[in-house]
Design a protein around this motif. Structure first.
Motif, PDB file in Angstrom:
ATOM      1  N   LEU A   5       0.849  -1.199   0.000  1.00 22.45           N
ATOM      2  CA  LEU A   5       0.000   0.000   0.000  1.00 22.45           C
ATOM      3  C   LEU A   5       0.880   1.242   0.000  1.00 22.45           C
ATOM      4  O   LEU A   5       1.867   1.312   0.730  1.00 22.45           O
ATOM      5  N   LEU A   6       0.498   2.213  -0.804  1.00 24.50           N
ATOM      6  CA  LEU A   6       1.204   3.496  -0.832  1.00 24.50           C
ATOM      7  C   LEU A   6       0.236   4.600  -0.422  1.00 24.50           C
ATOM      8  O   LEU A   6      -0.928   4.575  -0.819  1.00 24.50           O
ATOM      9  N   PHE A   7       0.749   5.570   0.341  1.00 25.84           N
ATOM     10  CA  PHE A   7      -0.105   6.673   0.781  1.00 25.84           C
ATOM     11  C   PHE A   7       0.468   8.018   0.354  1.00 25.84           C
ATOM     12  O   PHE A   7       1.658   8.144   0.084  1.00 25.84           O
ATOM     13  N   ARG A  11       1.712   7.617  -3.516  1.00 21.33           N
ATOM     14  CA  ARG A  11       0.669   7.077  -4.390  1.00 21.33           C
ATOM     15  C   ARG A  11       0.662   7.820  -5.734  1.00 21.33           C
ATOM     16  O   ARG A  11       0.591   7.211  -6.799  1.00 21.33           O
ATOM     17  N   ARG A  17      -2.075   2.714  -5.905  1.00 23.64           N
ATOM     18  CA  ARG A  17      -2.246   2.831  -4.469  1.00 23.64           C
ATOM     19  C   ARG A  17      -2.057   1.489  -3.774  1.00 23.64           C
ATOM     20  O   ARG A  17      -1.620   1.400  -2.628  1.00 23.64           O
ATOM     21  N   GLU A  71       1.006  -7.504   4.744  1.00 25.28           N
ATOM     22  CA  GLU A  71       0.584  -6.227   4.171  1.00 25.28           C
ATOM     23  C   GLU A  71       1.649  -5.191   4.545  1.00 25.28           C
ATOM     24  O   GLU A  71       1.912  -4.983   5.724  1.00 25.28           O
ATOM     25  N   ALA A  73       2.880  -1.285   4.169  1.00 23.68           N
ATOM     26  CA  ALA A  73       2.435   0.059   3.797  1.00 23.68           C
ATOM     27  C   ALA A  73       3.595   1.028   3.926  1.00 23.68           C
ATOM     28  O   ALA A  73       4.336   0.992   4.914  1.00 23.68           O
ATOM     29  N   LEU A  75       4.518   4.836   4.422  1.00 25.17           N
ATOM     30  CA  LEU A  75       3.828   6.003   4.970  1.00 25.17           C
ATOM     31  C   LEU A  75       4.739   7.226   4.907  1.00 25.17           C
ATOM     32  O   LEU A  75       5.660   7.352   5.715  1.00 25.17           O
TER      33      LEU A  75
ATOM     34  N   GLU B  48      -6.652  11.508   3.254  1.00 25.71           N
ATOM     35  CA  GLU B  48      -6.479  10.073   3.112  1.00 25.71           C
ATOM     36  C   GLU B  48      -6.051   9.491   4.459  1.00 25.71           C
ATOM     37  O   GLU B  48      -5.213  10.060   5.150  1.00 25.71           O
ATOM     38  N   TYR B  50      -5.226   5.545   6.595  1.00 25.48           N
ATOM     39  CA  TYR B  50      -4.915   4.126   6.417  1.00 25.48           C
ATOM     40  C   TYR B  50      -5.894   3.383   7.324  1.00 25.48           C
ATOM     41  O   TYR B  50      -5.672   3.311   8.525  1.00 25.48           O
ATOM     42  N   TRP B 120      -3.028  11.993   5.322  1.00 28.83           N
ATOM     43  CA  TRP B 120      -2.300  12.689   4.252  1.00 28.83           C
ATOM     44  C   TRP B 120      -3.314  13.601   3.581  1.00 28.83           C
ATOM     45  O   TRP B 120      -4.407  13.160   3.206  1.00 28.83           O
ATOM     46  N   TRP B 131       0.204  18.461  -1.868  1.00 31.47           N
ATOM     47  CA  TRP B 131       0.152  17.787  -0.568  1.00 31.47           C
ATOM     48  C   TRP B 131       0.593  18.767   0.509  1.00 31.47           C
ATOM     49  O   TRP B 131       1.513  19.552   0.305  1.00 31.47           O
TER      50      TRP B 131
END
Lengths: 81, 152
Positions: A5-7, A11, A17, A71, A73, A75, B48, B50, B120, B131
């Motif tokens: 997962l990318l945030f 992303r 994403r 999973e 991610a 961040l 956004e 998580y 985010w 951003w």
């Protein structure tokens, strides 16, 4: 199959994403190498300043082994609400 | 309770529900954050989270608030997704026996949410999207509570 997962800005940079990697990488380091081989800019950004890594929703520092159901991610610095 | 939601919320309704049936609480403090238009620079704010992780991290700071102040209850509702200027984006309520603890806990929770919570934030305006990171003031506000804890 491991999920990545990318945030935030990561992303946008990658243009995706969420992705499933099959076969799963053995470690976070291998996962980063695999993504960097496809997209060098993303690879650099994943190791950028302030980017934290969560494995199964827990922050990990350094490398860690992955299982088939991990999973991971990435961040980037959090903006707050 | 901690809730993330993409649907708009009505702060008055949240307060009414939160304050109801509390005969010993004495004090309920609330804060509502509203998305700013920034003189037309922001048309839409995109937030956004998580899912799972964000709630858990906010939960840790809620636990910290419960350790520092005697709270009967607290409520944090945070929008995610696309938010228009003028819409409430965050609602925090704290309930305590006396006002000082309710005010301080509410202030503490907001300082944390503005600087360290895993969100985010992207601003969509006439010149494109960017951003956003916390302002130096947001970090300074949050650091007030660190300093306070170190004081014997």
């Amino acid at each position: 199959m491991a999920r990545v997962l990318l945030f935030g800005p990561l992303r946008d940079l990658a243009g995706w994403r969420e992705r499933d990697l099959d076969p799963p990488p053995a470690s976070i380091a291998e996962l980063k190498q695999r993504l960097a081989a496809e997209d060098a800019r993303l690879g650099e950004a994943l190791s950028g300043k302030g980017v934290q890594v969560a494995l199964d929703q827990q922050i990990v520092r350094g490398d860690a082994q992955l299982s088939a159901r991990s999973e991971v991610a990435f961040l980037p610095p959090m903006s707050g609400g | 309770m901690i809730a993330l939601q993409s649907e708009p919320f009505e702060p008055g309704a949240l307060l009414t529900r939160f304050a109801k049936g509390r005969s010993e609480t004495g004090a309920v403090a609330t804060f509502t954050g509203i998305a700013r238009a920034e003189q037309g620079e922001t048309r839409i704010l995109e937030l956004e989270a998580y899912p799972g992780f964000t709630e858990a991290e906010i939960g840790k700071i809620a636990d910290e608030a419960r350790r520092r102040w005697r709270l009967d209850d607290l409520l944090i509702v945070h929008r995610v997704g696309q938010i228009a200027p003028g819409e409430p984006i965050v609602f925090v309520a704290t309930a305590s026996g006396h006002r000082r603890e309710a005010f301080e806990a509410c202030d503490f929770l907001m300082d944390y949410l503005k600087s360290r919570a895993p969100f985010w934030k992207k601003e969509h305006g006439p010149a494109g999207a960017r951003w956003i990171e916390p302002r130096p003031e947001d970090y300074a506000d949050a650091a007030r509570w660190d300093a306070e804890q170190e004081t014997p």
